[in-house]
Design a protein around this motif. Structure first.
Motif, PDB file in Angstrom:
ATOM      1  N   CYS A  91       5.315  15.023  12.008  1.00 52.64           N
ATOM      2  CA  CYS A  91       3.573  15.243  10.758  1.00 52.64           C
ATOM      3  C   CYS A  91       2.736  14.062  10.769  1.00 52.64           C
ATOM      4  CB  CYS A  91       4.779  14.107  10.265  1.00 52.64           C
ATOM      5  SG  CYS A  91       6.106  14.450   8.678  1.00 52.64           S
ATOM      6  N   ALA A  92       2.648  13.621  12.342  1.00 49.86           N
ATOM      7  CA  ALA A  92       1.212  12.996  12.278  1.00 49.86           C
ATOM      8  C   ALA A  92      -0.114  14.045  13.514  1.00 49.86           C
ATOM      9  CB  ALA A  92       1.861  11.828  13.932  1.00 49.86           C
ATOM     10  N   LYS A  93       1.033  14.931  13.826  1.00 47.62           N
ATOM     11  CA  LYS A  93       0.043  16.057  14.139  1.00 47.62           C
ATOM     12  C   LYS A  93      -0.608  16.916  13.252  1.00 47.62           C
ATOM     13  CE  LYS A  93       0.012  20.123  16.657  1.00 47.62           C
ATOM     14  NZ  LYS A  93       0.848  21.318  17.898  1.00 47.62           N
ATOM     15  N   LEU A  94      -0.069  17.688  11.455  1.00 43.14           N
ATOM     16  CA  LEU A  94      -0.152  17.774  10.923  1.00 43.14           C
ATOM     17  C   LEU A  94      -0.725  16.876   9.866  1.00 43.14           C
ATOM     18  CD1 LEU A  94       2.474  19.894   9.019  1.00 43.14           C
ATOM     19  CD2 LEU A  94       0.854  20.670  10.597  1.00 43.14           C
ATOM     20  N   ALA A  95      -0.726  15.521  10.166  1.00 42.29           N
ATOM     21  CA  ALA A  95      -1.883  14.586   9.584  1.00 42.29           C
ATOM     22  C   ALA A  95      -3.619  14.044   9.884  1.00 42.29           C
ATOM     23  CB  ALA A  95      -1.283  13.378   9.303  1.00 42.29           C
ATOM     24  N   THR A 101      -7.062  13.189   8.897  1.00 45.76           N
ATOM     25  CA  THR A 101      -6.420  11.558   8.360  1.00 45.76           C
ATOM     26  C   THR A 101      -7.263  10.144   9.378  1.00 45.76           C
ATOM     27  OG1 THR A 101      -4.105  11.214   9.245  1.00 45.76           O
ATOM     28  CG2 THR A 101      -4.117  11.699   7.144  1.00 45.76           C
ATOM     29  N   ASN A 102      -7.215   9.065   8.532  1.00 40.99           N
ATOM     30  CA  ASN A 102      -8.058   8.571   9.730  1.00 40.99           C
ATOM     31  C   ASN A 102      -7.111   6.491   9.446  1.00 40.99           C
ATOM     32  OD1 ASN A 102      -8.862   7.215   7.254  1.00 40.99           O
ATOM     33  ND2 ASN A 102     -11.398   7.185   7.505  1.00 40.99           N
ATOM     34  N   VAL A 103      -6.250   6.594   9.205  1.00 45.94           N
ATOM     35  CA  VAL A 103      -5.038   5.138   9.024  1.00 45.94           C
ATOM     36  C   VAL A 103      -3.555   6.631   8.899  1.00 45.94           C
ATOM     37  CG1 VAL A 103      -4.648   3.815   7.374  1.00 45.94           C
ATOM     38  CG2 VAL A 103      -7.095   4.089   7.670  1.00 45.94           C
ATOM     39  N   LEU A 104      -3.174   5.679  10.268  1.00 46.12           N
ATOM     40  CA  LEU A 104      -1.457   6.150  10.653  1.00 46.12           C
ATOM     41  C   LEU A 104      -0.808   4.798   9.833  1.00 46.12           C
ATOM     42  CD1 LEU A 104       0.875   7.963  11.517  1.00 46.12           C
ATOM     43  CD2 LEU A 104       0.019   6.625  13.922  1.00 46.12           C
ATOM     44  N   CYS A 105       0.396   5.408   8.753  1.00 46.70           N
ATOM     45  CA  CYS A 105       1.189   4.085   8.813  1.00 46.70           C
ATOM     46  C   CYS A 105       2.574   4.817   9.218  1.00 46.70           C
ATOM     47  CB  CYS A 105       1.168   4.443   6.953  1.00 46.70           C
ATOM     48  SG  CYS A 105      -0.354   3.214   6.595  1.00 46.70           S
ATOM     49  N   ASN A 121       0.603   8.270  19.356  1.00 45.19           N
ATOM     50  CA  ASN A 121      -0.548   9.066  20.422  1.00 45.19           C
ATOM     51  C   ASN A 121      -0.491  10.181  20.226  1.00 45.19           C
ATOM     52  OD1 ASN A 121      -1.272   9.810  23.297  1.00 45.19           O
ATOM     53  ND2 ASN A 121       0.681  10.900  23.453  1.00 45.19           N
ATOM     54  N   THR A 122       0.325  10.974  19.420  1.00 46.22           N
ATOM     55  CA  THR A 122       0.118  12.567  18.518  1.00 46.22           C
ATOM     56  C   THR A 122      -1.136  12.495  17.471  1.00 46.22           C
ATOM     57  OG1 THR A 122       2.055  13.128  19.465  1.00 46.22           O
ATOM     58  CG2 THR A 122       1.237  14.148  17.280  1.00 46.22           C
ATOM     59  N   TRP A 123      -1.259  11.691  17.219  1.00 43.85           N
ATOM     60  CA  TRP A 123      -1.818  11.128  15.604  1.00 43.85           C
ATOM     61  C   TRP A 123      -3.090  10.950  16.721  1.00 43.85           C
ATOM     62  CZ3 TRP A 123      -4.759   6.785  13.871  1.00 43.85           C
ATOM     63  CH2 TRP A 123      -5.535   7.042  12.990  1.00 43.85           C
ATOM     64  N   LEU A 124      -3.499  10.235  17.417  1.00 42.66           N
ATOM     65  CA  LEU A 124      -4.772   9.420  17.925  1.00 42.66           C
ATOM     66  C   LEU A 124      -5.494  10.975  18.573  1.00 42.66           C
ATOM     67  CD1 LEU A 124      -3.879   5.629  19.182  1.00 42.66           C
ATOM     68  CD2 LEU A 124      -5.710   7.126  17.870  1.00 42.66           C
ATOM     69  N   THR A 125      -4.741  11.820  19.430  1.00 46.92           N
ATOM     70  CA  THR A 125      -4.885  12.725  20.519  1.00 46.92           C
ATOM     71  C   THR A 125      -5.721  14.046  20.224  1.00 46.92           C
ATOM     72  OG1 THR A 125      -2.737  13.385  20.912  1.00 46.92           O
ATOM     73  CG2 THR A 125      -4.269  11.439  22.197  1.00 46.92           C
ATOM     74  N   THR A 126      -5.063  14.177  18.343  1.00 48.29           N
ATOM     75  CA  THR A 126      -5.454  15.676  17.409  1.00 48.29           C
ATOM     76  C   THR A 126      -6.315  15.540  16.952  1.00 48.29           C
ATOM     77  OG1 THR A 126      -2.797  15.525  17.124  1.00 48.29           O
ATOM     78  CG2 THR A 126      -3.893  17.142  16.010  1.00 48.29           C
ATOM     79  N   PHE A 128      -9.284  17.067  13.706  1.00 42.93           N
ATOM     80  CA  PHE A 128      -9.094  18.088  12.528  1.00 42.93           C
ATOM     81  C   PHE A 128      -9.299  19.665  13.022  1.00 42.93           C
ATOM     82  CE2 PHE A 128     -11.745  18.915   8.885  1.00 42.93           C
ATOM     83  CZ  PHE A 128     -10.547  18.806   7.742  1.00 42.93           C
ATOM     84  N   LEU A 129      -8.606  20.322  11.735  1.00 42.84           N
ATOM     85  CA  LEU A 129      -9.099  21.718  12.042  1.00 42.84           C
ATOM     86  C   LEU A 129     -10.417  21.776  11.346  1.00 42.84           C
ATOM     87  CD1 LEU A 129      -5.832  23.484  12.030  1.00 42.84           C
ATOM     88  CD2 LEU A 129      -7.433  24.073  14.251  1.00 42.84           C
ATOM     89  N   VAL A 130     -11.692  21.335  12.188  1.00 45.88           N
ATOM     90  CA  VAL A 130     -12.640  21.018  10.898  1.00 45.88           C
ATOM     91  C   VAL A 130     -13.798  22.979  10.904  1.00 45.88           C
ATOM     92  CG1 VAL A 130     -14.537  20.446  12.986  1.00 45.88           C
ATOM     93  CG2 VAL A 130     -15.141  20.231  10.777  1.00 45.88           C
ATOM     94  N   ASP A 131     -13.028  24.012  11.565  1.00 48.52           N
ATOM     95  CA  ASP A 131     -13.598  24.915  11.935  1.00 48.52           C
ATOM     96  C   ASP A 131     -13.019  25.904  11.309  1.00 48.52           C
ATOM     97  OD1 ASP A 131     -15.820  23.925  13.099  1.00 48.52           O
ATOM     98  OD2 ASP A 131     -14.979  24.350  15.040  1.00 48.52           O
TER      99      ASP A 131
END
Length: 156
Positions: A91-95, A101-105, A121-126, A128-131
């Protein structure tokens, strides 16, 4: 990267562990409290931390309470914040990948510290698929909703 971190009393213990992890990984951590396990109101700590992210004083926010939803409700009321409750690394990766997302809860009553650190760790190192047109369009639509219904901090 600067991370604003906050919790209520139920998230305090896990917040301490997350803070240690973040600092060990080289992140600059801004701790907005709480600083003990005495009963407290979540908004007293999450709101100032959320404002720090919204004002650009922190790049992202990590908020920890009992189940995560209270923190997300507070953060998502503020223009420019996009909070997700994540209970596993997927979920963190997809978020991050799909929603930028810029806030993790996180819910300290739901998950233990081992999985919480993996989520962080996953959330901080993933990134966004901007392209990817599909996800950029999705985030643009969310931003349009914010523009319609939320006030910019500069307008308050």
């Amino acid at each position: 990267m600067k991370i604003a971190i906050a919790s209520d009393h139920s998230g305090f213990s896990l917040k301490k562990e997350v803070k240690i992890f973040l600092e060990a990984e080289g992140y600059e951590v801004q701790d907005y409290g709480t600083y003990n396990e005495e009963s407290s109101d979540l908004s007293d700590f999450v709101y100032p931390a959320a404002l720090a992210v919204a004002r650009g004083k922190a790049d992202r926010g990590i908020f920890i309470d009992g189940v995560g939803y209270g923190s997300a409700l507070i953060a998502n009321k503020i223009y420019g914040l996009y909070a997700a409750v994540c209970q596993d690394p997927f979920c963190a990766k997809l978020a991050r990948l799909h929603s930028n997302t810029n806030v993790l809860c996180i819910g300290a009553k739901i998950i233990g510290s081992g999985i919480a650190l993996d989520i962080v760790n996953t959330w901080l190192t993933t990134d966004f698929l901007v392209d990817t047109k599909k996800y950029k369009l999705r985030v643009d639509k969310i931003n349009e909703i914010s523009e319609k219904h939320l006030k910019k901090l500069s307008d308050i």
